[in-house]
Motif scaffolding. Sequence first.
Motif, PDB file in Angstrom:
ATOM      1  N   ALA A 206     -28.825  -4.057  25.545  1.00  0.00           N
ATOM      2  CA  ALA A 206     -29.721  -4.912  26.340  1.00  0.00           C
ATOM      3  C   ALA A 206     -29.452  -4.720  27.826  1.00  0.00           C
ATOM      4  N   LEU A 207     -28.195  -4.571  28.197  1.00  0.00           N
ATOM      5  CA  LEU A 207     -27.854  -4.390  29.610  1.00  0.00           C
ATOM      6  C   LEU A 207     -28.295  -3.010  30.103  1.00  0.00           C
ATOM      7  N   GLN A 208     -28.220  -2.012  29.230  1.00  0.00           N
ATOM      8  CA  GLN A 208     -28.561  -0.649  29.649  1.00  0.00           C
ATOM      9  C   GLN A 208     -30.061  -0.405  29.755  1.00  0.00           C
ATOM     10  N   ILE A 209     -30.802  -0.846  28.739  1.00  0.00           N
ATOM     11  CA  ILE A 209     -32.230  -0.498  28.725  1.00  0.00           C
ATOM     12  C   ILE A 209     -33.128  -1.731  28.812  1.00  0.00           C
ATOM     13  N   GLY A 210     -32.541  -2.924  28.960  1.00  0.00           N
ATOM     14  CA  GLY A 210     -33.337  -4.154  29.012  1.00  0.00           C
ATOM     15  C   GLY A 210     -33.578  -4.681  27.605  1.00  0.00           C
ATOM     16  N   ALA A 211     -33.600  -6.015  27.461  1.00  0.00           N
ATOM     17  CA  ALA A 211     -33.684  -6.624  26.127  1.00  0.00           C
ATOM     18  C   ALA A 211     -35.041  -6.381  25.463  1.00  0.00           C
ATOM     19  N   LEU A 212     -36.092  -6.237  26.252  1.00  0.00           N
ATOM     20  CA  LEU A 212     -37.417  -6.002  25.660  1.00  0.00           C
ATOM     21  C   LEU A 212     -37.406  -4.687  24.880  1.00  0.00           C
ATOM     22  N   LYS A 213     -36.952  -3.620  25.520  1.00  0.00           N
ATOM     23  CA  LYS A 213     -36.899  -2.309  24.865  1.00  0.00           C
ATOM     24  C   LYS A 213     -35.812  -2.250  23.791  1.00  0.00           C
ATOM     25  N   ALA A 214     -34.772  -3.059  23.955  1.00  0.00           N
ATOM     26  CA  ALA A 214     -33.626  -2.996  23.038  1.00  0.00           C
ATOM     27  C   ALA A 214     -33.872  -3.745  21.734  1.00  0.00           C
ATOM     28  N   GLN A 215     -35.003  -4.459  21.636  1.00  0.00           N
ATOM     29  CA  GLN A 215     -35.217  -5.282  20.444  1.00  0.00           C
ATOM     30  C   GLN A 215     -35.313  -4.417  19.185  1.00  0.00           C
ATOM     31  N   THR A 216     -34.501  -4.746  18.187  1.00  0.00           N
ATOM     32  CA  THR A 216     -34.580  -4.074  16.888  1.00  0.00           C
ATOM     33  C   THR A 216     -34.714  -5.131  15.792  1.00  0.00           C
ATOM     34  N   GLY A 217     -34.782  -4.699  14.563  1.00  0.00           N
ATOM     35  CA  GLY A 217     -34.817  -5.633  13.437  1.00  0.00           C
ATOM     36  C   GLY A 217     -36.176  -5.685  12.765  1.00  0.00           C
TER      37      GLY A 217
ATOM     38  N   ILE B 163     -25.705 -10.632   4.355  1.00  0.00           N
ATOM     39  CA  ILE B 163     -25.007 -10.094   5.530  1.00  0.00           C
ATOM     40  C   ILE B 163     -26.022  -9.483   6.499  1.00  0.00           C
ATOM     41  N   HIS B 164     -27.012  -8.817   5.940  1.00  0.00           N
ATOM     42  CA  HIS B 164     -28.068  -8.258   6.790  1.00  0.00           C
ATOM     43  C   HIS B 164     -28.813  -9.378   7.524  1.00  0.00           C
ATOM     44  N   LEU B 165     -29.074 -10.451   6.813  1.00  0.00           N
ATOM     45  CA  LEU B 165     -29.731 -11.604   7.443  1.00  0.00           C
ATOM     46  C   LEU B 165     -28.849 -12.178   8.563  1.00  0.00           C
ATOM     47  N   ALA B 166     -27.542 -12.263   8.300  1.00  0.00           N
ATOM     48  CA  ALA B 166     -26.609 -12.738   9.341  1.00  0.00           C
ATOM     49  C   ALA B 166     -26.673 -11.825  10.568  1.00  0.00           C
ATOM     50  N   ALA B 167     -26.804 -10.523  10.310  1.00  0.00           N
ATOM     51  CA  ALA B 167     -26.886  -9.561  11.418  1.00  0.00           C
ATOM     52  C   ALA B 167     -28.180  -9.736  12.208  1.00  0.00           C
ATOM     53  N   VAL B 168     -29.250 -10.147  11.530  1.00  0.00           N
ATOM     54  CA  VAL B 168     -30.501 -10.426  12.251  1.00  0.00           C
ATOM     55  C   VAL B 168     -30.268 -11.564  13.249  1.00  0.00           C
ATOM     56  N   PHE B 169     -29.550 -12.599  12.827  1.00  0.00           N
ATOM     57  CA  PHE B 169     -29.228 -13.690  13.761  1.00  0.00           C
ATOM     58  C   PHE B 169     -28.328 -13.183  14.897  1.00  0.00           C
ATOM     59  N   ALA B 170     -27.224 -12.552  14.528  1.00  0.00           N
ATOM     60  CA  ALA B 170     -26.202 -12.201  15.526  1.00  0.00           C
ATOM     61  C   ALA B 170     -26.658 -11.091  16.465  1.00  0.00           C
ATOM     62  N   CYS B 171     -27.562 -10.269  16.012  1.00  0.00           N
ATOM     63  CA  CYS B 171     -27.972  -9.104  16.802  1.00  0.00           C
ATOM     64  C   CYS B 171     -29.411  -9.243  17.286  1.00  0.00           C
ATOM     65  N   ASN B 172     -30.368  -9.276  16.376  1.00  0.00           N
ATOM     66  CA  ASN B 172     -31.777  -9.294  16.794  1.00  0.00           C
ATOM     67  C   ASN B 172     -32.144 -10.590  17.515  1.00  0.00           C
ATOM     68  N   PHE B 173     -31.698 -11.729  16.977  1.00  0.00           N
ATOM     69  CA  PHE B 173     -32.049 -13.000  17.621  1.00  0.00           C
ATOM     70  C   PHE B 173     -31.238 -13.209  18.907  1.00  0.00           C
ATOM     71  N   ALA B 174     -30.000 -12.750  18.930  1.00  0.00           N
ATOM     72  CA  ALA B 174     -29.230 -12.829  20.187  1.00  0.00           C
ATOM     73  C   ALA B 174     -29.934 -11.997  21.255  1.00  0.00           C
ATOM     74  N   ASN B 175     -30.439 -10.832  20.858  1.00  0.00           N
ATOM     75  CA  ASN B 175     -31.174 -10.005  21.836  1.00  0.00           C
ATOM     76  C   ASN B 175     -32.444 -10.709  22.317  1.00  0.00           C
ATOM     77  N   LEU B 176     -33.100 -11.427  21.394  1.00  0.00           N
ATOM     78  CA  LEU B 176     -34.285 -12.208  21.800  1.00  0.00           C
ATOM     79  C   LEU B 176     -33.905 -13.243  22.859  1.00  0.00           C
ATOM     80  N   MET B 177     -32.717 -13.814  22.724  1.00  0.00           N
ATOM     81  CA  MET B 177     -32.240 -14.784  23.723  1.00  0.00           C
ATOM     82  C   MET B 177     -32.025 -14.085  25.069  1.00  0.00           C
TER      83      MET B 177
END
Lengths: 256, 256
Positions: A206-217, B163-177
């Motif tokens: 997120a810091l490198q490419i911005g959170a918009l582009k970094a969104q995965t999932g 665990i994959h669902l947990a990763a969606v929270f910790a990674c994808n949703f954190a990135n949304l924040m």
Amino acid sequence: MFFDIAIIGSGNVSYHLAYRLKQLGNPPKMIYGRSKSDLMQLTKDLNLPPNISDLKNVDDVDFAIIAASDDAIEEVAKTYTFQQHTIVLHVSGSKSINVLSAHKQFGVMYPLQTFSREKEIDFEGVPILIEGNNDDATRKIEKLAHFLSNNVKQVNTADRMKIHLAAVFACNFANLMYHQAELLLRETQVTLSDMKYLLKETNEKALQIGALKAQTGPAIRSDLGILDQHLSILATDDEKKEMYELLSKAILKMRK
Amino acid sequence: MFFDIAIIGSGNVSYHLAYRLKQLGNPPKMIYGRSKSDLMQLTKDLNLPPNISDLKNVDDVDFAIIAASDDAIEEVAKTYTFQQHTIVLHVSGSKSINVLSAHKQFGVMYPLQTFSREKEIDFEGVPILIEGNNDDATRKIEKLAHFLSNNVKQVNTADRMKIHLAAVFACNFANLMYHQAELLLRETQVTLSDMKYLLKETNEKALQIGALKAQTGPAIRSDLGILDQHLSILATDDEKKEMYELLSKAILKMRK
């Protein structure tokens, strides 16, 4: 280039400010607070001489930094008597500069960081957002802030409040997401610690490419099958289900 | 201790798996996929000889790793013909092991990480969650996973999905924040990059003391004044306001 500084308060921010000042060879001249025992403990933890006071007349200092909880700042500021030339500062992200307007010289010096007593802070690059009630005060606060950090920005109250709100999302709400993960992992063989590399990678990307582009999932891929699967895992957990739905909806919108 | 491996697919996971295998002196024997030009590019990027194939008969290998998108795994697995003794693997967090049940030896090898082409991954400590359709397959998959990483766990499909669902929270949703923060910072002098130390600290603190204890911010302090202030800043932004309310409510409950 040295500053006479009084710190008022014995919490985490006081601790880290005093620690940083000491580290830079400029320990606070005096630390004030309600509880003498808390203050004694603070100076002991910092390995500073017990230059503390429970009196209400603040010494002749350049800066008096009120590091109290948001709600207490105004009252604390009124409780103490400051010299005319002392610049009275608070360190809050969400309080107006004007809570200190009873004083002649005042301002804000907000470090954009989260502080815990147990963890040392690398203050060097922490952004410090400053505001003064006049040009002279602003210039002096800027000098102090630059002494503490190499990233100083002059920001007015309205913008500082918005930045603090952004920090609530990026920090407090991100941590809430980690907590949801922690809860979901409870009955599995994996812990939040196992996700260390995932959290670090998410953060750096997120810091490198911005959170918009970094969104995965699954939501950003619009993978409705997986979204349904996740909602069925959460079927009996209303709180997480509601979060999952709302946040996935927001990510689906990012695709546009 | 070396493995004959075929990789099927030319996406991010294929790239990073092939890269890691090459790094360890055991490059994949063959890479398969629909598009010859994508495959050529992949081997070129990896500086591997163009040992690629657009044919459907997979070589005599120990493992055939299907690194396709979740929805494509089942179809891809049916498209190719494997040797009887080849263990057919997928690398998905959210697909059942049974999507591969048409084969004799099969399983899952899910790396708990987020992959982008642009960014090198430190594979060493990435947890790899494995599952095999029988003891022999499981044992062999475990060996391969241990070759790639020092953190291997045997996890069944139901737990892996959780665990994959947990990763969606910790990674994808954190990135949304982080993205919400990015949006809020737009008209200020601060960028998400300025929050680098804040994000890093938030991350490290949750890993060190757990996210429940690490929670900070106005909601966990039950500072209703600041919550109101933030909601009024968000008054004209329904999406962020709804998020703010729901997530703060969840944090307020953590106090109990």
